[in-house]
Write an enzyme that holds these catalytic residues in place. Structure first.
Site, PDB file in Angstrom:
ATOM      1  CE  LYS A 149       0.024   5.437  -0.895  1.00 38.16           C
ATOM      2  NZ  LYS A 149      -1.430   5.359  -0.730  1.00 38.16           N
ATOM      3  CG  HIS A 162      -2.884  -4.189  -2.421  1.00 39.18           C
ATOM      4  ND1 HIS A 162      -2.846  -3.459  -3.588  1.00 39.18           N
ATOM      5  CD2 HIS A 162      -3.693  -3.500  -1.578  1.00 39.18           C
ATOM      6  CE1 HIS A 162      -3.614  -2.388  -3.461  1.00 39.18           C
ATOM      7  NE2 HIS A 162      -4.130  -2.377  -2.256  1.00 39.18           N
ATOM      8  N   GLY A 170      -1.621  -1.406   5.583  1.00 43.48           N
ATOM      9  CA  GLY A 170      -0.371  -0.803   5.113  1.00 43.48           C
ATOM     10  C   GLY A 170      -0.111   0.533   5.794  1.00 43.48           C
TER      11      GLY A 170
END
Ligand code: PAF
Length: 283
Positions: free
Chosen positions: A151, A37, A149
């Protein structure tokens, strides 16, 4: 860092700054922050005058109530980390502030094929919940740049689609930032905090499996490689939702690779109660 709890106050503050020519970069989160983050916060800091973060554990995106109940909350630590990373504004809304008409008042977002793939069947309603909350957040923050992100690869595509549905894709630029990993390859995630010592030892097998796919993929039939990934994860102790190889631009399944089509390998798998996801671009 200034903390806001009311949507209207944050809306007005940012609008005022934008009128003065300042650019706002926004990082939406559910808290339990980690370096992944913070890398988004720092990137936003490099590219904007104002860095805005939100922390809100969004009830409408949890298809499993137990997962919602166990979602880690580390607010004091999060605030210290955000301050250290140079965040300017933090939005900490209540459920009532985010959902003034209640969480049952749901609009349907047409995500088409995207919602039928990968996470879709395993987490029914999840992306609708993500769209609900991000829609509201984007209306409140109206950022110039939105940081996500990699991910959450499929979520990045869903939110890109959401900005098209909202008609703000020409105003808000989506910036997708690389996945940050621990030294053993495990993708950073708030859920990692819930892993036991033994599970934490096993968790990097996901990254090693993705790397194996990347290093061994050849043009032609790739279903054997995909099946091997499932088997390797199961042998290591995972309960696998999917280990898939897909077109990196559309997420369409790929079984026969022409050697040129951009690909991404994606995994979602449980270690006991904890569900982990990860992905790797293959080309
Ligand atoms: O990725 C997350 O943390 C969440 O899905 C998001 C984008 C903050 C929406 O609740």
């Amino acid at each position: 860092m200034i903390l806001f709890k009311k949507a209207e106050d944050l809306y007005n503050y940012i609008a005022d700054q934008q009128k003065k020519g300042k650019k706002a970069g926004f990082v939406p989160t559910m808290g339990a922050l980690h370096e992944g983050h913070l890398s988004l916060i720092r990137q936003a800091g490099l590219e904007n005058d104002l860095t805005v973060c939100s922390i809100f554990v969004n009830p409408t995106q949890f298809n499993d109530p137990a997962d919602f109940d166990k979602y880690p909350i580390t607010l004091e630590k999060d605030i210290a980390m955000l301050t250290g990373a140079g965040c300017h504004l933090l939005f900490l809304p209540s459920v009532a502030e985010m959902y003034p008409d209640g969480i049952k008042a749901r609009m349907h977002y047409d995500l088409g094929f995207l919602e039928t793939r990968l996470e879709g069947p395993f987490r029914p309603g999840h992306f609708q919940g993500v769209c609900m909350v991000v829609h509201r957040l984007l209306e409140i923050v109206h950022p110039d740049n939105l940081y996500l992100g990699q991910k959450d690869f499929q979520q990045c595509m869903v939110i890109t689609r959401l900005t098209e549905i909202m008609g703000i894709n020409d105003k808000t630029t989506i910036r997708i930032c690389p996945t940050l990993r621990e030294s053993d390859g495990l993708a950073m995630s708030s859920r990692n905090m819930r892993l036991s010592g033994q599970e934490r030892q096993t968790a990097p097998v996901i990254y090693r499996t993705l790397l194996y796919i990347k290093n061994n993929i050849q043009p032609g039939d790739i279903t054997g490689l995909q099946q091997k990934a499932v088997t390797d994860l199961e042998l290591a102790g995972f309960r696998v939702d999917y280990a898939d190889i897909a077109d990196a631009n559309t997420l369409a399944p790929v079984t026969n690779w022409d050697g040129r089509q951009p690909l991404v390998a994606l995994v979602a798998a449980f270690l006991n109660e904890v569900r982990l996801i990860d992905n790797l671009l293959l080309s």
